[in-house]
Design a protein around this motif. Sequence first.
Motif, PDB file in Angstrom:
ATOM      1  N   VAL A 148      68.537  84.965  16.299  1.00 37.82           N
ATOM      2  CA  VAL A 148      67.201  84.586  16.744  1.00 37.82           C
ATOM      3  C   VAL A 148      66.468  85.755  17.391  1.00 37.82           C
ATOM      4  CG1 VAL A 148      67.874  82.197  17.071  1.00 37.82           C
ATOM      5  CG2 VAL A 148      68.012  83.775  19.002  1.00 37.82           C
ATOM      6  N   LEU A 180      65.938  76.929   9.396  1.00 33.35           N
ATOM      7  CA  LEU A 180      65.000  76.769  10.500  1.00 33.35           C
ATOM      8  C   LEU A 180      63.839  75.896  10.048  1.00 33.35           C
ATOM      9  CD1 LEU A 180      64.054  77.578  13.360  1.00 33.35           C
ATOM     10  CD2 LEU A 180      62.916  79.553  12.299  1.00 33.35           C
ATOM     11  N   ARG A 223      63.678  75.718  19.126  1.00 36.83           N
ATOM     12  CA  ARG A 223      63.937  75.983  17.707  1.00 36.83           C
ATOM     13  C   ARG A 223      64.671  74.791  17.116  1.00 36.83           C
ATOM     14  NH1 ARG A 223      63.313  81.700  17.070  1.00 36.83           N
ATOM     15  NH2 ARG A 223      64.480  81.679  15.096  1.00 36.83           N
ATOM     16  N   TYR A 270      66.657  73.199  13.765  1.00 39.98           N
ATOM     17  CA  TYR A 270      67.385  73.587  12.566  1.00 39.98           C
ATOM     18  C   TYR A 270      67.949  72.339  11.869  1.00 39.98           C
ATOM     19  CZ  TYR A 270      67.496  78.331  14.540  1.00 39.98           C
ATOM     20  OH  TYR A 270      67.162  79.554  15.065  1.00 39.98           O
TER      21      TYR A 270
END
Length: 369
Positions: A206, A243, A234, A236
């Motif tokens: 990241v 992502l 974030r 996922y």
Amino acid sequence: AVDRDLQKAFVANAGDNTVSVVDAADWNLLATIPVGREPIAVAVNQTTHRVYVSNQGTSGDPDTTVTIIDASSHAVIDTVTVDGRPGRIAVDEINNEIFVMLWLDATVAIIDGATNAVGQFEGFSIYHGDIAVNPGTDRLYLLDYVSDKVAVFVESTRAYSSQIHATLDPSRMTIDTEDNRLYVIYYYGIIVMDLATNTVIDYIDVGTTVDPQHIAVAPDEDMFYVACSNGTLRQYRTTDLGLVQIEPIGVFPWAVAANGSSGKVYVAYHGSEDEAGEVYALGANPAGLELSIPGEPEPSAVAVNPVTNKDYVAHDGSPGKLTVIDGETDQVVTVLDHWCDDFAVDPTTNRIYTVSGSRYTPIDGATDT
């Protein structure tokens, strides 16, 4: 730690070198048991109904003992000596073995639950690390903060199996039991490991400025969420580790929790001296930022009860608060005058358990008392 069958909770009191026994049905104090100096961790073997207490003492006057208590009679069965200051404990109930991290040492003490004999498991520094046991796959995991890796061993033979390299500062391990995976957070990413083969599936990089802090897995939604101190969440997919999106949240997201029933994800960001903290609710997948829930300042922890669809947010301002949110309307139900360091929600009993310094408090989720 709780003995579920006996409905007893065992609480380590580092301040007066005792363990309190609490009746989990009516919250009465059943006993106070003297143990070693500054007990720091407690674990229960649910099969044998034995309680294991790490007595670490102080850095100037360390204790090196583990107290073993009979959960039924509250009697001290034995006090065993380990080769270092004991810390966190992991219990393998299937093989009746107890693994004790030793601070400032490169060993793990192993207690035979049948004989109380103490063995040593050497070779890896685990200072400020983490430990986990998966008896179903016969694996032991040691998060090695000093050497930047997760070491994997065959639990039954102590044989070294493999290791996961984390380039900088691995800090947390989270197990996804549905997909049998291990997620490891380190300085600039997440390592995803297949626990069936003990092999790395992927390194999710990241970047060096993102700084992941906390992770929550929502297996029902095939998603996992990573709160990062650069002010983002974030999202996922667990299926291909792709992502989905990056949501700007606010100053220093501190905690994240997923409600698999409603599809909502709650993120608490702590804020700073110049910017107040907030709690955000994100909608069903793919998550889109829906709203900011008004509430008390400095949110520090968040958890959900998917059964009652209530959400709980701890605030470590002064004075401390615990906010209760209706997960259907995202409206604040009530704000309790209650400060806590950390807390957990039990959807089965509809109770919230908080800890604050030397105080342990159960809260009734039905009445919010």
